[in-house]
Every structure is written in C-alpha cells, then in structure tokens.
Design an enzyme around this catalytic site. Structure first.
Site, short mmCIF file in Angstrom:
data_model
loop_
_atom_site.label_atom_id
_atom_site.label_comp_id
_atom_site.label_asym_id
_atom_site.label_seq_id
_atom_site.Cartn_x
_atom_site.Cartn_y
_atom_site.Cartn_z
N TYR A 155 -3.19 -19.18 1.22
CA TYR A 155 -2.93 -17.75 1.46
C TYR A 155 -2.98 -17.40 2.94
O TYR A 155 -2.38 -16.43 3.37
CB TYR A 155 -3.96 -16.88 0.72
CG TYR A 155 -3.84 -16.90 -0.78
CD1 TYR A 155 -2.97 -17.76 -1.42
CD2 TYR A 155 -4.61 -16.05 -1.55
CE1 TYR A 155 -2.88 -17.80 -2.79
CE2 TYR A 155 -4.51 -16.07 -2.94
CZ TYR A 155 -3.65 -16.96 -3.55
OH TYR A 155 -3.57 -16.98 -4.90
N LYS A 179 -7.55 -30.38 -6.89
CA LYS A 179 -6.39 -31.21 -7.24
C LYS A 179 -6.44 -32.43 -6.31
O LYS A 179 -5.48 -32.71 -5.58
CB LYS A 179 -5.11 -30.37 -7.06
CG LYS A 179 -3.85 -31.00 -7.60
CD LYS A 179 -3.77 -31.05 -9.11
CE LYS A 179 -2.53 -31.79 -9.55
NZ LYS A 179 -2.54 -32.14 -10.98
N ASP A 217 -5.43 -28.64 -13.37
CA ASP A 217 -4.59 -28.55 -14.56
C ASP A 217 -5.44 -28.78 -15.82
O ASP A 217 -5.30 -28.06 -16.82
CB ASP A 217 -3.41 -29.55 -14.50
CG ASP A 217 -3.79 -30.90 -13.90
OD1 ASP A 217 -4.93 -31.03 -13.39
OD2 ASP A 217 -2.98 -31.83 -13.95
N ASP A 232 -7.76 -17.84 -7.99
CA ASP A 232 -6.98 -16.66 -8.34
C ASP A 232 -6.45 -16.81 -9.77
O ASP A 232 -6.59 -15.92 -10.61
CB ASP A 232 -5.81 -16.54 -7.34
CG ASP A 232 -5.07 -15.22 -7.45
OD1 ASP A 232 -5.46 -14.39 -8.29
OD2 ASP A 232 -4.12 -15.03 -6.68
N ASP A 257 -8.22 -15.13 -13.49
CA ASP A 257 -7.44 -14.27 -14.40
C ASP A 257 -7.39 -14.87 -15.81
O ASP A 257 -7.48 -14.15 -16.80
CB ASP A 257 -6.01 -14.08 -13.88
CG ASP A 257 -5.89 -12.84 -13.01
OD1 ASP A 257 -6.95 -12.35 -12.54
OD2 ASP A 257 -4.77 -12.36 -12.80
#
Ligand code: NAD
Length: 353
Positions: free
Chosen positions: A142, A188, A220, A244, A248
């Site tokens: 970001y 990851k 994942d 993020d 959610d």
C-alpha cells in the site's frame, strides 16, 4: 483515575452510537471510581460542513493531547461529489497518520445467541469463533512506490523492513499473552521475498515468548482455514494487504457488521477505537442503529489504552448477558423478534455493567 478521551462522533449514525458508548462509560466510571474527561471534536462530513475541511487542526491537537480517541464513523452521500482530497474519508486516514498507529486490531467473535447469523455450517463452529486479526497498517504494497510504464503496465512495490515487522510481532505476542497464548503468523513466504523476511523476523521474535505457541500458515491456506475451522485461531499476525482481506473475511463469518469493534495502536498507549462499520446513512437519525460495535470499541479502549482489564471485561460481559437474555436491535433480530432502539440497547447494556 482520570482519563482524557477525544470523542469524534462523525457522520450518519456516528452521534447515535457514540452516545450509547458514552452512556456505558458513564456507568464504568461510577462503578469503578474513574473519571473520564471528554473532548468532543469534528471530523469527516461534519467538519467539512462547519469548516470546509475533513480534519481540522484542532481535532488533531485534541486527539494528540488525549489518552485515547473514540470515533463513530465518517461519510455519507451528501459529500460523495466532493473531490477525493477533501472527502470525509481523508479525515479518517489523516487522523490514523497523525496518531502514528501501525497496528490494527480487529476481534471477530461469534456470540452463541447469534449463531444463526453465521454463514458457516454449525459443525464448522465447534470450538467457537473468537479470534483477533493483528494487521500491520503502515507498510507493505500500500505504501511502496507506485508507477505506470509507458505501455500501461502498473507496478506497486511491496516492502517490509525488519523493525516494522518486529514491532507488530511484539504487539501480536502481547495480545496473545492476554488471551489464549497462540499466534498464527500468516504470510506468503513460499513465493514473496517480503514474506520470507516477515517469517524469519517473526521466528526470531517468537523465541522471546517461549510460553506462546506459534504456527505459520501461507495466506491462501489461512483464508481456507478461517472458513473450515475458525476455532484454531487466537491471534492472527499478518501484513497490511493480507490483513485487509483476512480481517474482512473474519468479520463476515460472524454475520453481523453492527457487532464488531476495532482498535488501532501505535508506539504509545494512545489508540484510536472505532466500530468496523461505516456511517450507515440509510438508517441515520432513526435511532435504529446497533450500538454494540461502538460499545465494544470503548471496551477495547479501556483494556488497551488505559489497562483497565476488569472494566473492559465488565462491558463485554454486559453485552454477552444482554444478548443471552434475548435483547436485539433490528439488524440482529429474527423476523419474529421484538427489537430495541439504539438508545434502548445502550441503556440495557449500561444497566448490566
Ligand atoms: P456501512 O457499514 O455504513 O453500511 C452497510 C450496511 O450495514 C447498511 O445497510 C447499514 O445500515 C448497515 N449497518 C452498518 N452499521 C450498522 C449498525 N451499527 N447497526 C445497524 N446496521 C448497520 O457501509 P456503506 O453503506 O458501504 O457506507 C456508508 C458510508 O460510510 C460511506 O460514506 C462510506 O464511505 C462510509 N464508511 C465509513 C467508514 C468509517 O468511518 N470507518 C467505514 C466504512 C464506510
């Protein structure tokens, strides 16, 4: 003891839900002998209407001079046509930056009386659902360099420094110590160099906390495990992008946006506390909103900024009790259940503290 709280009600349902959190804090002050001093300031659309900017400098100064910041929500359709740089959301991003908060803490808990609202099958919920996503907030893709090539290809640079990872990792272990002593590091690292640095750093930090169990998942797999067996998680430690998405996912499996609080923390005890939902313009001003996410955000403030653990537990237990006794606002009620207004729900929780 005295605690100064900057109060940013914001827009839409913000003033209604914050009033109920203040009602509960009033009872905490009385019952436990504390003094909370409130400094109410403008942010978001309310600040734009009054002063034509979403984050006045008086608001920033008041927040920095406080022990904690309690916020409602910002935004609404009446400000949607303004240019992006002066929209209400800039107030939110600006205050997070001014406070230097780098850790976003989002508890996701399924309350047994609301289990019907959970989209997972009951057998997936054996062992419960009570976890925290501890997301790094100031680094990652970001905030890396962004550019477009002449041929239109886009680039976002993904970077994490070791100190950035260390400080969020220590924060996650601190949270786990107050809970069930378990951290799951999500990355990851089979593919990304930033993730390899992330995992190596977390492995080093983990050695400083021998009493806390650490496991490691690729993102994942973590996304799958959250819906397959959410009870395996206590504290999920992850970067900005993965956090993020996973936070959610974790909140939506509890089934009720009006119930979920958040805390954003930095180097000091000064934190920003707010519900995860927005300003809900469709129900604003109707005394219909669910104030529980904001009341639980105030409980996080008691715990993380003021170190008032018994007080925080008292608020959370009051919410538990009220739900067990069958009190509901419209968003969490079944069609045949009677519903409370926002202020009635605030009062009934306050009376249980
Ligand atoms: P929202 O979270 O405001 O509302 C989504 C849906 O959930 C609506 O139907 C709303 O009525 C319902 N809802 C939300 N909170 C509720 C509560 N406490 N009780 C009962 N029902 C509740 O999201 P949105 O509609 O996408 O956004 C509305 C505005 O809020 C936009 O301007 C958006 O930019 C802003 N927003 C602000 C924040 C923030 O301040 N942190 C976060 C998200 C969205």
């Amino acid at each position: 003891m005295e605690h100064r709280i900057a109060v940013l009600k914001g827009d839409g349902i913000g003033p209604e839900i914050i009033d109920e959190a203040l009602k509960c804090l009033g009872v905490v002050a009385e019952e436990f002998g504390h003094s909370f001093i409130y400094d109410e300031q403008l942010i978001g659309g309310a600040a734009i209407d009054a002063l034509e900017i979403p984050l006045p400098s008086e608001t920033v100064d008041a927040c920095l001079a406080s022990d904690a910041v309690l916020m409602g929500a910002v935004g609404g359709p009446q400000w949607d046509t303004l240019p992006p740089s002066v929209r209400p959301e800039q107030g939110l991003l600006g205050i997070r930056k001014a406070l230097g908060v780098y850790a976003n803490i989002r508890p996701a808990k399924l309350y047994a009386p609301l289990a019907d609202a959970c989209p997972l099958k009951p057998e997936r919920l054996q062992g419960g659902l009570d976890l925290i996503v501890c997301r790094e907030l100031t680094g990652d893709v970001y905030f890396g360099e962004k550019r477009r090539d002449a041929d239109g290809a886009g680039h976002d640079d993904m970077t994490y420094t070791i100190p950035e990872i260390e400080r969020i990792a220590h924060r996650a272990y601190g949270l786990a110590k107050q809970r069930r002593n378990h951290v799951t590091c999500v990355d990851k690292s089979n593919i990304l160099e930033t993730s390899r640095v992330w995992r190596e750093t977390v492995e080093r930090v983990a050695r400083e906390y021998p009493d806390i169990e650490t496991d490691y998942l690729y993102v994942d797999n973590a996304a799958m495990q959250l819906v397959l067996r959410p009870s395996q998680f206590d504290v999920i430690l992850t970067g900005n992008l993965f956090g993020d998405i996973l936070s959610d996912e974790a909140s939506c499996i509890t089934g009720s946006i009006g119930m979920l609080p958040s805390a954003s923390l930095g180097e000091t005890s000064l934190g920003l506390y707010e519900p995860i939902h927005g300003s809900a313009p469709d129900i604003a001003g109707q005394n219909k909103a669910n104030p529980i996410a904001t009341i639980l955000s105030a409980a996080l403030m008691l715990r993380y900024s003021f170190g008032l653990f018994a007080e925080a537990n008292a608020v959370e237990n009051a919410v538990d009790a009220v739900l067990k006794e069958g009190y509901r606002t419209a968003d969490i009620a079944k069609p045949d259940e009677s519903v409370l207004t926002c202020s009635e729900m605030g009062s009934v929780i306050a009376s249980h503290i």
